[in-house]
Design a protein around this motif. Sequence first.
Motif, mmCIF file in Angstrom:
data_model
loop_
_atom_site.group_PDB
_atom_site.id
_atom_site.type_symbol
_atom_site.label_atom_id
_atom_site.label_comp_id
_atom_site.label_asym_id
_atom_site.label_seq_id
_atom_site.Cartn_x
_atom_site.Cartn_y
_atom_site.Cartn_z
ATOM 1 N N ALA A 35 50.520 -36.115 5.813
ATOM 2 C CA ALA A 35 50.529 -34.708 5.908
ATOM 3 C C ALA A 35 51.001 -33.265 7.043
ATOM 4 O O ALA A 35 52.120 -32.355 6.958
ATOM 5 C CB ALA A 35 49.392 -33.794 6.547
ATOM 6 N N ALA A 36 52.929 -33.807 6.651
ATOM 7 C CA ALA A 36 53.660 -33.344 7.117
ATOM 8 C C ALA A 36 54.235 -32.531 8.512
ATOM 9 O O ALA A 36 53.896 -31.014 8.427
ATOM 10 C CB ALA A 36 54.351 -31.671 5.787
ATOM 11 N N SER A 37 53.414 -33.353 8.818
ATOM 12 C CA SER A 37 52.813 -32.838 10.522
ATOM 13 C C SER A 37 54.321 -33.516 11.338
ATOM 14 O O SER A 37 53.622 -35.006 10.918
ATOM 15 C CB SER A 37 51.529 -32.483 11.284
ATOM 16 O OG SER A 37 51.156 -34.534 10.926
ATOM 17 N N PHE A 38 54.544 -32.933 12.558
ATOM 18 C CA PHE A 38 55.289 -33.695 13.177
ATOM 19 C C PHE A 38 54.639 -33.694 14.717
ATOM 20 O O PHE A 38 54.324 -33.206 15.867
ATOM 21 C CB PHE A 38 56.795 -33.602 13.326
ATOM 22 C CG PHE A 38 57.237 -32.914 12.104
ATOM 23 C CD1 PHE A 38 57.852 -31.241 11.905
ATOM 24 C CD2 PHE A 38 57.245 -33.734 10.871
ATOM 25 C CE1 PHE A 38 58.580 -30.932 10.262
ATOM 26 C CE2 PHE A 38 57.596 -33.371 9.370
ATOM 27 C CZ PHE A 38 57.975 -31.989 9.550
ATOM 28 N N ASP A 39 54.623 -35.246 15.025
ATOM 29 C CA ASP A 39 53.602 -35.023 16.350
ATOM 30 C C ASP A 39 53.937 -36.037 17.349
ATOM 31 O O ASP A 39 53.866 -35.366 18.875
ATOM 32 C CB ASP A 39 52.179 -35.923 15.997
ATOM 33 C CG ASP A 39 52.433 -37.554 15.997
ATOM 34 O OD1 ASP A 39 51.537 -38.139 15.542
ATOM 35 O OD2 ASP A 39 53.540 -37.928 15.896
#
Lengths: 119, 110
Positions: free
Chosen positions: A103-107
Amino acid sequence: QVQVVQSGAEVKEPGASVKVSCKTSGYIFTYSYGISWVRQAPGQGLEWVGWIYPKNGNTKSAQKLQGRVTLTTDTSTSTAYMEMRSLRSDDTAVYYCARDPGAASFDHWGQGTLVTVSS
Amino acid sequence: QSALTQPASVSGSPGQSITISCTGTSSDVGGYNYVSWYQQHPDKAPKLVIYEVSNRPSGVSNRFSGSKSGNTASLTISGLQAEDDGDYYCSSFTSGSTVVFGGGTKLTVL
């Protein structure tokens, strides 16, 4: 716990190449996670550089950097690499790597690597 | 791919609520529910506070919330605290299978 540790600062002359490493731990590197690279020029905002999926090696880079950036991984050491060629002064930035769970998120982010391009 | 549009700055007093907007196009924000928000303090790496428009990662305060309408996403911070002071960036997946960031918004807690 998930950890992301990057290599140290680099100083390069214009036209040279740089390779930044990003060592991960605390999760299965080849599971359903990607690694994205993001850079931030001094005093500026965030800019997405590219993404690699360690499970199969698929990559995608920002159009403006295509041809100059290569993303790779070493699955035996859970390490990702970003190599940039033909460096210019406007490539001077802090380069971050980050885990991408989808989901194109960087955690989880690395601490950043300052790359300075100067003659 | 043009950067997403965010206000350069917003401010609020402790206890108040603020909202930061993030405007894109139908090829990014409007086309996918893959909008994220990041908080960044000086000389620190960004921290994910919202993903997939409105989801909070574990450990992020429920004072942070996200939403989207059309081509514009929003981050709302309620009950402002001094520690919320910093820069905030939105990002979105795009039709080109890339990621685009907003220009960033500086939040000042008065």
